[in-house]
Design a protein around this motif. Structure first.
Motif, PDB file in Angstrom:
ATOM      1  N   THR A 102       0.812  -1.213   0.000  1.00  0.00           N
ATOM      2  CA  THR A 102       0.000   0.000   0.000  1.00  0.00           C
ATOM      3  C   THR A 102       0.842   1.258   0.000  1.00  0.00           C
ATOM      4  N   LYS A 159       1.806  -4.216  -9.207  1.00  0.00           N
ATOM      5  CA  LYS A 159       1.479  -3.320  -8.075  1.00  0.00           C
ATOM      6  C   LYS A 159       0.677  -2.112  -8.531  1.00  0.00           C
ATOM      7  N   PHE A 162      -2.896  -3.233  -9.159  1.00  0.00           N
ATOM      8  CA  PHE A 162      -3.556  -3.464  -7.870  1.00  0.00           C
ATOM      9  C   PHE A 162      -3.936  -2.147  -7.197  1.00  0.00           C
ATOM     10  N   THR A 163      -3.063  -1.157  -7.262  1.00  0.00           N
ATOM     11  CA  THR A 163      -3.349   0.149  -6.647  1.00  0.00           C
ATOM     12  C   THR A 163      -4.517   0.824  -7.322  1.00  0.00           C
ATOM     13  N   SER A 166      -7.705  -0.932  -6.294  1.00  0.00           N
ATOM     14  CA  SER A 166      -8.042  -0.583  -4.898  1.00  0.00           C
ATOM     15  C   SER A 166      -8.627   0.815  -4.801  1.00  0.00           C
ATOM     16  N   SER A 167      -8.066   1.755  -5.577  1.00  0.00           N
ATOM     17  CA  SER A 167      -8.579   3.132  -5.547  1.00  0.00           C
ATOM     18  C   SER A 167      -9.995   3.199  -6.081  1.00  0.00           C
ATOM     19  N   VAL A 169     -12.248   0.743  -6.171  1.00  0.00           N
ATOM     20  CA  VAL A 169     -13.154   0.112  -5.211  1.00  0.00           C
ATOM     21  C   VAL A 169     -13.404   1.022  -4.007  1.00  0.00           C
ATOM     22  N   SER A 170     -12.332   1.646  -3.505  1.00  0.00           N
ATOM     23  CA  SER A 170     -12.488   2.544  -2.354  1.00  0.00           C
ATOM     24  C   SER A 170     -13.374   3.728  -2.696  1.00  0.00           C
TER      25      SER A 170
END
Length: 505
Positions: A102, A159, A162-163, A166-167, A169-170
Motif C-alpha cells: 500500500t 502493483k 492493484f493500486t 483498490s482506488s 473500489v475505495s
C-alpha cells in the motif's frame, strides 16, 4: 485522481528502470566494502531489494531467508511467497503474511545510484545493529543481481494495477455507502485518537493540541478572539510526515504557536479530518490554515499546502499574524466596552434589586411594628376596660352595701331558721331567717357585715356546696334549697379575674 496516480506511478517506474544498467551491476559486483553491521554494500543492496519486493520489515527474518537461499534473491523471494509445506511430524510454521504494497511508493527513495529503504510508517524502535555472530557470506553473482532487477520490473506493473483497482473500489464504496459528517461524539473521538497517535509517533515537542472537535475549536477562537491554526496531517503520506517532523515538531514553531495561537490538528484518515479538509477548499495534507475572526465571521487569512522549511512557515505565519492582529484588537476593544457596559447595567440592576429588597424589608418591619402596636393598644384598652368595670362594680357594691344596711329589718317571731355566717377574718355573725327567705336574702345580709369582702360566695359545710349567686336558684327559698336550721355558711372571697367577671351586682 486515478489518472494522476497512474501517471505518477508510471514516472517512478521509468525512473526505476533507468537505474538498472551495466555500470550499476558492475558496481554491485565489485563493491566489497563492509558497513558497521558486518555486511558488505552488495549484501545491503540485496537485503534492500528483498525488503522492497516482499514488503517485510523484520531484518532478522529477511537475513534468515537470504542465508537459507545462499543470498540468491530469486530463491529467497520464492521462499518468502511460497514457503514449503510442513510435514505432519515436525511442528507447523506460521505462513508469513502477504507483502504490504500500500505504501511502496513512499518507501522507495532513490539516493545516488543505489535504491535504499526509506522512512516507513512503522512506529517503534529502528534496528540499527543485528544480534548474533557475523557470518561470512559470498557476494551474489551477476546473474542473480540481474534477475532481482528483472523481478522488480515484473512486480511493479502488478502493483500499479492493484493500486488502481483498490482506488476504484475505495471510491465506489465511499460514494455508495459513505456517511455524512461525524456526530459530535465521533468528531471528538477522532481528534483524541489523532492526538494519541501523534504524540506516540512524534513525541511532545509540538504545540499544545486542542482537545475537541473542529466546531468547538472555531467556537472557542471566536468567543475568546484568538487566532486558530488548523493542521491537517496524513499518516500514510511521506510529505506530511516530513512536514510534521521538520516544521510542526520544532522548538521555534512550538514557541510561536503556543504564545499566540490556538492549535487544532487532525488526520485526513479520520472522518473529522476529511470533513475539515473539504470545508477548506479540499485541502490536501500537509496543510496549515490560519483562521481569524474578521468582519463578523471566521476567515482564512493564511494557508500553506505542501512541504516548506520551518523558517518560511514561521515568516509567513508571523506576517499573517501582524497583518490581522489589529482586527482582533478592535474586536477585543469593542467586546471590552460591551462587557463594561453590560457590567455597569448588571451592577445597576443589582443595586436596584438590593434597594428594592431593602425597601421591602423596611416595609415589612414597619408593618410588623404597626401590628404589634395595635395589639398592645388593644390589650391596654381591654385591661383598662376590665379595670374600669371592676371599679364600677366595687362602687355599685359599696352603694348597695350602704343601702342594705339602712333597709335591713330586725328579726321577727316568724324567723325560725337560725344560720351562722363565718367571715374571712374568722368572725362569726348569727341571724334568724324565715323559711321562705330566698338565697338572695342570705347574700344581701352577708354584704351588710363590715368584714364581708365586696366579691364573695356562700358555701355550706354540710352538705358542702356553693350557693348560687345568680340565675333561677338565686331566687329559690331556703326550704327549696334544703338549707336546714343551725347551718353554718362560709363567706369566701372571690379573687380570680374569671370569677369576678361573672359576678353580677
Amino acid at each position: 485522481d486515478l489518472f494522476s496516480s497512474a501517471t505518477s506511478y508510471y514516472n517512478e517506474y521509468k525512473s526505476y528502470l533507468s537505474m538498472v544498467n551495466e555500470n550499476d551491476v558492475a558496481e554491485l559486483n565489485h563493491d566489497s566494502s563492509s558497513n558497521a553491521d558486518g555486511r558488505s554494500t552488495n549484501e545491503d543492496s540485496i537485503l534492500s531489494h528483498f525488503q522492497e519486493v516482499t514488503g517485510k520489515t523484520n531484518v532478522d527474518e529477511c537475513l534468515q531467508l537470504l542465508d537459507e537461499s545462499n543470498w540468491n534473491l530469486e530463491q529467497a523471494v520464492q521462499k518468502a511467497f511460497n514457503p514449503p509445506i510442513p510435514t505432519p511430524d515436525p511442528p507447523t510454521e506460521q505462513v508469513p503474511p502477504l507483502p504490504d504494497t500500500t505504501n511502496l511508493r513512499q518507501r522507495l527513495i532513490t539516493q545516488g545510484n543505489h535504491v535504499q529503504l526509506g522512512e516507513s510508517n512503522f512506529i517503534g524502535p529502528r534496528y540499527s545493529t543485528l544480534s548474533g555472530p557475523i557470518i561470512n557470506r559470498n557476494p551474489p553473482s551477476l546473474l542473480q543481481t540481474v534477475f532481482s532487477y528483472s523481478w522488480s520490473i515484473v512486480y511493479f506493473p502488478m502493483k500499479l494495477i492493484f493500486t488502481i483497482i483498490s482506488s476504484v473500489v475505495s471510491f465506489a464504496l465511499d460514494f455508495l455507502f459513505g456517511g455524512g459528517p461525524p456526530t459530535p461524539r465521533q468528531a471528538i473521538s477522532n481528534v483524541e485518537d489523532h492526538i494519541a497517535e501523534f504524540n506516540l509517533r512524534y513525541g511532545s515537542m509540538h504545540p499544545r493540541l486542542y482537545h475537541g472537535s473542529y466546531k468547538e475549536a472555531i467556537s472557542h477562537a471566536k468567543r475568546h478572539l484568538r487566532f486558530l491554526l488548523v493542521h491537517l496531517h496524513s499518516n500514510g503520506d511521506a510529505t506530511a510526515h516530513r512536514f510534521a517532523q521538520d516544521v510542526v515538531c520544532t522548538y521555534v514553531f512550538k514557541n510561536l504557536v503556543e504564545d499566540n495561537l490556538l492549535f487544532w490538528s487532525c488526520t485526513t484518515e479520520k472522518a473529522e479530518g476529511r470533513c475539515v479538509a473539504e470545508s477548506l477548499s479540499n485541502a490536501k495534507a500537509p496543510f496549515l490554515a490560519l483562521l481569524c475572526y474578521k468582519d463578523s465571521q471566521m476567515r482564512m487569512v493564511y494557508k500553506n499546502q505542501g512541504l516548506k522549511s520551518v523558517e518560511e512557515v514561521i515568516a509567513e505565519l508571523t506576517a499573517a499574524i501582524v497583518e490581522n492582529e489589529p482586527h482582533l484588537a478592535r474586536q477585543r476593544t469593542r467586546q471590552n466596552r460591551l462587557s463594561e457596559s453590560t457590567s455597569s447595567q448588571m451592577l445597576m440592576q443589582e443595586q436596584d434589586a438590593a434597594y428594592q429588597e431593602s425597601l421591602l424589608r423596611d416595609q415589612e418591619r414597619a408593618r410588623k411594628k404597626r401590628e404589634e402596636e395595635e395589639a398592645m393598644r388593644q390589650i391596654q384598652e381591654k385591661e383598662d376596660a376590665e379595670r374600669q368595670a371592676k371599679e364600677n362594680k366595687i362602687r355599685a357594691i359599696e352603694t348597695l352595701r350602704e343601702k342594705l344596711k339602712q333597709t335591713l329589718k330586725p328579726e321577727s317571731k316568724t324567723d325560725t331558721l337560725s344560720l351562722l355566717f363565718k367571715l374571712p377574718d374568722g368572725s362569726r355573725v348569727a341571724r334568724k331567717f324565715a323559711p321562705d327567705s330566698t338565697v338572695k336574702d342570705l347574700y344581701e345580709f352577708a354584704l351588710t357585715c363590715d368584714e364581708c369582702p365586696n366579691f364573695f360566695s356562700l358555701v355550706s359545710n354540710f352538705p358542702k356546696r356553693e350557693l348560687p349567686s345568680d340565675g333561677d336558684c338565686y331566687l329559690k327559698t331556703c326550704l327549696e334549697m334544703e338549707i336546714q336550721n343551725a347551718t353554718t355558711l362560709f363567706v369566701e372571697e372571690i379573687e380570680s379575674e374569671a370569677e369576678l367577671s361573672e359576678v353580677e351586682v
